[in-house]
Design a protein around this motif. Structure first.
Motif, PDB file in Angstrom:
ATOM      1  N   ALA A   1       0.740  -1.299   0.260  1.00 22.67           N
ATOM      2  CA  ALA A   1       0.103  -0.116  -0.190  1.00 22.67           C
ATOM      3  C   ALA A   1       0.912   1.192  -0.060  1.00 22.67           C
ATOM      4  O   ALA A   1       0.427   2.298  -0.503  1.00 22.67           O
ATOM      5  CB  ALA A   1      -0.938  -0.036   1.149  1.00 22.67           C
ATOM      6  N   THR A   2       1.976   1.152   0.624  1.00 24.38           N
ATOM      7  CA  THR A   2       2.981   2.278   0.367  1.00 24.38           C
ATOM      8  C   THR A   2       3.548   2.554  -0.638  1.00 24.38           C
ATOM      9  O   THR A   2       3.678   3.877  -1.136  1.00 24.38           O
ATOM     10  CB  THR A   2       4.239   2.021   1.613  1.00 24.38           C
ATOM     11  N   LEU A   3       3.908   1.703  -1.787  1.00 23.06           N
ATOM     12  CA  LEU A   3       4.018   1.810  -3.032  1.00 23.06           C
ATOM     13  C   LEU A   3       3.008   2.478  -3.684  1.00 23.06           C
ATOM     14  O   LEU A   3       3.418   3.185  -4.685  1.00 23.06           O
ATOM     15  CB  LEU A   3       4.432   0.203  -3.632  1.00 23.06           C
ATOM     16  N   ALA A   4       1.920   2.030  -3.543  1.00 25.07           N
ATOM     17  CA  ALA A   4       0.748   2.632  -4.192  1.00 25.07           C
ATOM     18  C   ALA A   4       0.513   4.237  -3.770  1.00 25.07           C
ATOM     19  O   ALA A   4       0.441   5.094  -4.816  1.00 25.07           O
ATOM     20  CB  ALA A   4      -0.634   2.035  -3.778  1.00 25.07           C
ATOM     21  N   SER A   5       0.692   4.577  -2.605  1.00 23.68           N
ATOM     22  CA  SER A   5       0.327   5.794  -1.949  1.00 23.68           C
ATOM     23  C   SER A   5       1.496   6.838  -2.338  1.00 23.68           C
ATOM     24  O   SER A   5       1.057   8.137  -2.535  1.00 23.68           O
ATOM     25  CB  SER A   5       0.379   5.981  -0.694  1.00 23.68           C
ATOM     26  N   LYS A   6       2.675   6.189  -2.618  1.00 21.00           N
ATOM     27  CA  LYS A   6       3.707   7.094  -3.140  1.00 21.00           C
ATOM     28  C   LYS A   6       3.834   7.309  -4.436  1.00 21.00           C
ATOM     29  O   LYS A   6       4.908   7.891  -5.245  1.00 21.00           O
ATOM     30  CB  LYS A   6       5.045   6.573  -2.391  1.00 21.00           C
ATOM     31  N   GLY A   7       2.885   6.864  -5.427  1.00 17.39           N
ATOM     32  CA  GLY A   7       2.999   7.033  -6.628  1.00 17.39           C
ATOM     33  C   GLY A   7       2.977   5.769  -7.753  1.00 17.39           C
ATOM     34  O   GLY A   7       3.648   5.805  -8.736  1.00 17.39           O
ATOM     35  N   SER A   8       2.365   4.677  -7.296  1.00 19.22           N
ATOM     36  CA  SER A   8       2.395   3.392  -8.021  1.00 19.22           C
ATOM     37  C   SER A   8       3.848   3.038  -8.389  1.00 19.22           C
ATOM     38  O   SER A   8       4.211   2.949  -9.556  1.00 19.22           O
ATOM     39  CB  SER A   8       1.661   3.720  -9.317  1.00 19.22           C
ATOM     40  N   LEU A   9       4.613   2.970  -7.359  1.00 18.72           N
ATOM     41  CA  LEU A   9       5.897   2.634  -7.546  1.00 18.72           C
ATOM     42  C   LEU A   9       6.386   1.105  -7.757  1.00 18.72           C
ATOM     43  O   LEU A   9       5.764   0.483  -7.547  1.00 18.72           O
ATOM     44  CB  LEU A   9       6.860   3.103  -6.133  1.00 18.72           C
ATOM     45  N   TYR A  10       7.414   0.979  -8.654  1.00 21.49           N
ATOM     46  CA  TYR A  10       7.923  -0.383  -8.712  1.00 21.49           C
ATOM     47  C   TYR A  10       9.063  -0.567  -7.849  1.00 21.49           C
ATOM     48  O   TYR A  10       9.823   0.346  -7.410  1.00 21.49           O
ATOM     49  CB  TYR A  10       8.564  -0.637 -10.190  1.00 21.49           C
ATOM     50  N   VAL A  11       9.422  -2.170  -7.508  1.00 24.49           N
ATOM     51  CA  VAL A  11      10.326  -2.374  -6.544  1.00 24.49           C
ATOM     52  C   VAL A  11      11.094  -3.574  -7.313  1.00 24.49           C
ATOM     53  O   VAL A  11      10.135  -4.671  -7.626  1.00 24.49           O
ATOM     54  CB  VAL A  11       9.962  -2.667  -5.176  1.00 24.49           C
ATOM     55  N   THR A  12      12.144  -3.765  -7.436  1.00 23.62           N
ATOM     56  CA  THR A  12      12.814  -5.161  -7.862  1.00 23.62           C
ATOM     57  C   THR A  12      14.077  -5.269  -6.918  1.00 23.62           C
ATOM     58  O   THR A  12      14.763  -4.374  -6.392  1.00 23.62           O
ATOM     59  CB  THR A  12      13.241  -5.114  -9.218  1.00 23.62           C
ATOM     60  N   ARG A  13      14.347  -6.633  -6.616  1.00 30.48           N
ATOM     61  CA  ARG A  13      15.487  -6.925  -5.784  1.00 30.48           C
ATOM     62  C   ARG A  13      16.295  -8.141  -6.831  1.00 30.48           C
ATOM     63  O   ARG A  13      16.302  -9.011  -6.924  1.00 30.48           O
ATOM     64  CB  ARG A  13      15.104  -7.829  -4.647  1.00 30.48           C
ATOM     65  N   PRO A  14      17.217  -7.322  -7.511  1.00 29.44           N
ATOM     66  CA  PRO A  14      18.153  -8.255  -8.641  1.00 29.44           C
ATOM     67  C   PRO A  14      19.251  -8.631  -8.003  1.00 29.44           C
ATOM     68  O   PRO A  14      19.857  -8.228  -7.187  1.00 29.44           O
ATOM     69  CB  PRO A  14      18.376  -7.135  -9.634  1.00 29.44           C
ATOM     70  N   VAL A  15      19.763  -9.675  -8.683  1.00 36.09           N
ATOM     71  CA  VAL A  15      21.066 -10.354  -8.457  1.00 36.09           C
ATOM     72  C   VAL A  15      21.918 -10.609  -9.854  1.00 36.09           C
ATOM     73  O   VAL A  15      21.141 -10.879 -10.844  1.00 36.09           O
ATOM     74  CB  VAL A  15      20.939 -11.661  -7.665  1.00 36.09           C
TER      75      VAL A  15
END
Length: 328
Positions: free
Chosen positions: A253-267
């Protein structure tokens, strides 16, 4: 035919005191393996995670993922390498802290003339991390402004240089005036000293209120919230390390409220699954070195048998650039 070599081993997880300089038996290379007589070994924060148990691996085991040396023997089925080749690797099974070791040949790349063993060992994991972050995970382009945490660290200094080579404005965070100067010297467009500056406010000022399309964060827990607050709507949060501890309890929900953010954890492994892909990535990096656009910045050297001190300094953030573990 087996041989006896020296290597760092751990029998339990813990602090630097668990690192043991031990004699181990090294067998002849098996099918699709090579034996590498190592000349230099790279130190990385992930080594600490495996030592202290944050990342688990069956004990006892060695440490380290990154080194350079000479091919000493070749197993059957290996076609791209031969005895005497100068090689390096940065994405391997644990065990780089050793005088010599066997490796799957598909994890090993040739290094060109003009690249030293120390340069290669200092760059393979950290440099290829920059490659996938800036060229694959989010493909930055000329004129963009980005945020990169720990800009004076091992990965950060390569990111500063690579961004400059691409015409990208990198805003780097640092913890001291000395590290700020180092990041600027190596290509950072601007730096934020988080010890006395508000990171989010400074990003707003530097971008005229626009924020940034991508944040690269290898720090983890301590910078997670402020990183999200620096992103434009639909921006990408790239979390690639845990220097301050792992990020937990991510709230969608935090990602939504801050502007439909994307998150990735790459290796890295996901971006270089084959030997060919690994060699292509390494060639792109080494070409920039040979052109003088990127330098392998070795801030400190330790003999391999004194790696405990190197771990202490890295954990305490007393290092800059890359740390190389040397062998006679």
């Amino acid at each position: 035919m087996t041989q006896t070599v020296k290597a760092i081993r751990i029998e339990r997880n813990g602090g630097p005191e668990v690192l043991q300089w031990a004699s181990v038996e090294l067998a002849a290379p098996q099918e699709k393996e090579v034996t590498i007589r190592q000349k230099a070994v790279g130190l990385n924060f992930i080594d600490i995670y495996f030592r202290n148990g944050l990342y688990s691996n069956p004990l006892p085991h060695g440490l380290g993922f990154e080194a350079a040396g000479i091919v000493e023997a070749v197993g059957s089925g290996v076609t791209h390498l031969k005895v005497g080749d100068r090689v390096a690797y940065g994405q391997s099974p644990l065990g780089a802290y050793a005088e010599a070791r066997n490796l799957p040949a598909d994890r090993v790349v040739r290094i060109p003339d003009g690249i030293s063993f120390e340069q290669a060992a200092a760059m393979m994991l950290k440099g290829l991390t920059c490659w996938y972050l800036l060229r694959q995970t989010y493909r930055v382009h000329e004129g963009q402004t980005i945020l990169f945490h720990a800009a004076a660290g091992g990965v950060g200094l390569y990111a500063c240089q690579w961004a400059r080579a691409l015409g990208v404005k990198l805003i780097g965070t640092v913890s001291s005036p000395e590290k700020a100067a180092l990041a600027k010297e190596n290509g950072a467009w601007e730096v934020i000293d988080y010890s006395h500056e508000d990171v989010v406010q400074r990003v707003l000022e530097l971008t005229n209120g626009q924020k940034v399309p991508v944040v690269y964060d290898g720090v983890g827990k301590d910078t997670w919230e402020r990183s999200l607050d620096c992103l434009q709507p639909r921006g990408l949060m790239v979390s690639f390390g845990n220097a301050s501890g792992p990020v937990t309890g991510v709230n969608l929900a935090t990602l939504a409220s801050k502007g439909s953010l994307y998150v990735t954890r790459p290796v890295l492994g996901a971006y270089v699954p084959t030997q060919e892909a690994m060699q292509e990535a390494a060639d792109e990096m080494f070409d920039l070195v040979l052109q003088g656009k990127i330098k392998a910045l070795i801030g400190q050297r330790f003999p391999l048998d004194q790696v405990a001190k190197a771990h202490e300094d890295l954990a305490a953030r007393r290092t800059t650039g890359s740390t190389v573990l040397t062998l006679d």
